[in-house]
Write an enzyme that holds these catalytic residues in place. Structure first.
Site, PDB file in Angstrom:
ATOM      1  N   MET A   1       0.834  -1.205   0.000  1.00 23.89           N
ATOM      2  CA  MET A   1       0.000   0.000   0.000  1.00 23.89           C
ATOM      3  C   MET A   1       0.873   1.261   0.000  1.00 23.89           C
ATOM      4  O   MET A   1       0.383   2.358   0.253  1.00 23.89           O
ATOM      5  CB  MET A   1      -0.950   0.007   1.202  1.00 23.89           C
ATOM      6  CG  MET A   1      -1.910  -1.200   1.174  1.00 23.89           C
ATOM      7  SD  MET A   1      -3.411  -0.947   2.119  1.00 23.89           S
ATOM      8  CE  MET A   1      -2.752  -0.688   3.742  1.00 23.89           C
ATOM      9  N   GLY A   2       2.165   1.072  -0.252  1.00 28.79           N
ATOM     10  CA  GLY A   2       3.038   2.235  -0.367  1.00 28.79           C
ATOM     11  C   GLY A   2       3.494   2.789   0.973  1.00 28.79           C
ATOM     12  O   GLY A   2       3.351   2.151   2.011  1.00 28.79           O
TER      13      GLY A   2
ATOM     14  N   HIS B   1       9.067  -3.417   3.698  1.00 31.31           N
ATOM     15  CA  HIS B   1       8.714  -3.578   2.283  1.00 31.31           C
ATOM     16  C   HIS B   1       9.957  -3.895   1.447  1.00 31.31           C
ATOM     17  O   HIS B   1       9.926  -4.730   0.552  1.00 31.31           O
ATOM     18  CB  HIS B   1       8.098  -2.287   1.729  1.00 31.31           C
ATOM     19  CG  HIS B   1       6.797  -1.889   2.360  1.00 31.31           C
ATOM     20  ND1 HIS B   1       6.658  -0.728   3.087  1.00 31.31           N
ATOM     21  CD2 HIS B   1       5.577  -2.471   2.348  1.00 31.31           C
ATOM     22  CE1 HIS B   1       5.400  -0.610   3.489  1.00 31.31           C
ATOM     23  NE2 HIS B   1       4.720  -1.656   3.063  1.00 31.31           N
TER      24      HIS B   1
ATOM     25  N   ASP C   1       1.956  -9.517   8.781  1.00 29.79           N
ATOM     26  CA  ASP C   1       0.516  -9.662   8.604  1.00 29.79           C
ATOM     27  C   ASP C   1       0.229 -11.157   8.444  1.00 29.79           C
ATOM     28  O   ASP C   1      -0.077 -11.635   7.355  1.00 29.79           O
ATOM     29  CB  ASP C   1       0.053  -8.849   7.398  1.00 29.79           C
ATOM     30  CG  ASP C   1       0.360  -7.368   7.573  1.00 29.79           C
ATOM     31  OD1 ASP C   1      -0.463  -6.666   8.166  1.00 29.79           O
ATOM     32  OD2 ASP C   1       1.453  -6.927   7.168  1.00 29.79           O
TER      33      ASP C   1
ATOM     34  N   ARG D   1       1.936   2.644   9.459  1.00 24.87           N
ATOM     35  CA  ARG D   1       1.084   3.298  10.466  1.00 24.87           C
ATOM     36  C   ARG D   1       1.883   3.811  11.668  1.00 24.87           C
ATOM     37  O   ARG D   1       1.361   4.592  12.463  1.00 24.87           O
ATOM     38  CB  ARG D   1      -0.007   2.338  10.942  1.00 24.87           C
ATOM     39  CG  ARG D   1      -1.076   2.089   9.889  1.00 24.87           C
ATOM     40  CD  ARG D   1      -2.307   1.398  10.472  1.00 24.87           C
ATOM     41  NE  ARG D   1      -3.400   1.393   9.515  1.00 24.87           N
ATOM     42  CZ  ARG D   1      -3.708   0.361   8.707  1.00 24.87           C
ATOM     43  NH1 ARG D   1      -3.008  -0.750   8.773  1.00 24.87           N
ATOM     44  NH2 ARG D   1      -4.717   0.455   7.872  1.00 24.87           N
TER      45      ARG D   1
END
Ligand code: AMP
Length: 272
Positions: free
Chosen positions: A21-22, A28, A141, A178
């Site tokens: 989601m960038g 990442h 996740d 987040r």
């Protein structure tokens, strides 16, 4: 993207896909480095997927910076960035969704209704559009990875799914886009999430197997810090995600904690 995917296939390339989601971070980038080992062409997607956010969640606030992401992606050798607009992925009249029967009933499912339906749907679409032979996801996740492994088998995608261990900040906090929401004192409290996992790991090493006791001790540590509110702390079967009463086989400790207005998740496999 579909035309490019077909061109790459015809040219005999193996492609690896890393969906994101960038607002990229080291977590990442670890996925991308792993993808590079498995594919001659490395494709990432950057798409803040509206269908996996409930109306009350942070879809609007989610951090976005495509230019910064492109620079970081280039630095690890990404060949193609697929960054579609939402109305290309969900055109007017869109009505087809992918639902799993059991895995979404556990862990994050109850507090995020529709989340895994959105994840399963967008990943299915990304697989069809990008046509990779390999796809890479983070163990951070964990439930999402389980959902994707399951749907890949169930829907006969000829794609190898690779999981990558969680990349952490020096103090143990799992990296997350987040984390940028956290105020300095919240950031300090957030450390307790990883600390509670380490506590449980220690207690299991000392011979404690009772799930209720392990969960109580981990929860106690989290509650001893300001700003923290537990969504769940669970010990469960790593495959089915059903609760376990005793840690007698490798078990998944999974947590979701609100730190102020930010919901963070983490997990680890505890081995007796
Ligand atoms: P996101 O952009 O948050 O949707 O994450 C995209 C991919 O990166 C997912 O497969 C995540 O599991 C993975 N990921 C996110 N944070 C981490 C991390 N700290 N370590 C490893 N993988 C991660």
């Amino acid at each position: 993207m579909q035309q490019e995917a077909i061109r790459l296939l015809k040219a005999g390339n193996t492609t690896a896909l890393v969906p994101t989601m960038g607002y990229l971070h080291e977590g990442h980038l670890a996925l991308m480095r792993e993808g590079q080992k498995h594919g001659e062409v490395l494709i990432i997607s950057i798409f803040v997927n509206p269908s996996q956010f409930a109306p009350t969640e942070d879809f609007q606030a989610y951090p976005r910076d495509l230019n910064r992401d492109a620079r970081l992606a280039e630095s690890v050798g990404v060949d193609v960035i697929f960054a579609p607009e939402a109305d290309m992925i969900y055109e007017q009249g869109y009505q087809t969704y992918v639902n799993l029967e059991a895995l979404p009933l556990y862990l994050c499912g109850p507090s995020r209704p529709g989340h895994f339906r959105g994840v399963a749907t967008v990943v299915t679409k990304l697989f069809n559009i990008v046509k990779p032979q390999v796809a890479v996801f983070g163990e951070k996740d964990y439930q999402q990875l389980a959902v994707i492994r399951r749907l890949t088998r169930d829907l006969n995608f000829d794609i190898r799914i690779i999981g990558v261990p969680t990349v952490r900040e020096p103090d143990g906090l799992a990296m997350s886009s987040r984390n940028t929401y956290l105020a300095p004192d919240e950031r300090r409290s957030a450390r307790s999430i990883h600390q509670s996992i380490e506590l449980a790991r220690q207690r299991v090493a000392q011979g404690v197997t009772d799930a209720r006791q392990l969960i109580a001790e981990a929860s106690g540590l989290i509650h001893s810090h300001p700003h923290n509110r537990i969504d769940y702390v669970t010990l469960c079967d790593p495959e089915t995600l059903e609760d376990v009463r005793r840690v007698e086989a490798p078990s998944l400790l999974a947590l979701a904690v609100w730190v102020g207005h930010t919901r963070l998740i983490d997990n680890a496999i505890l081995t007796p």
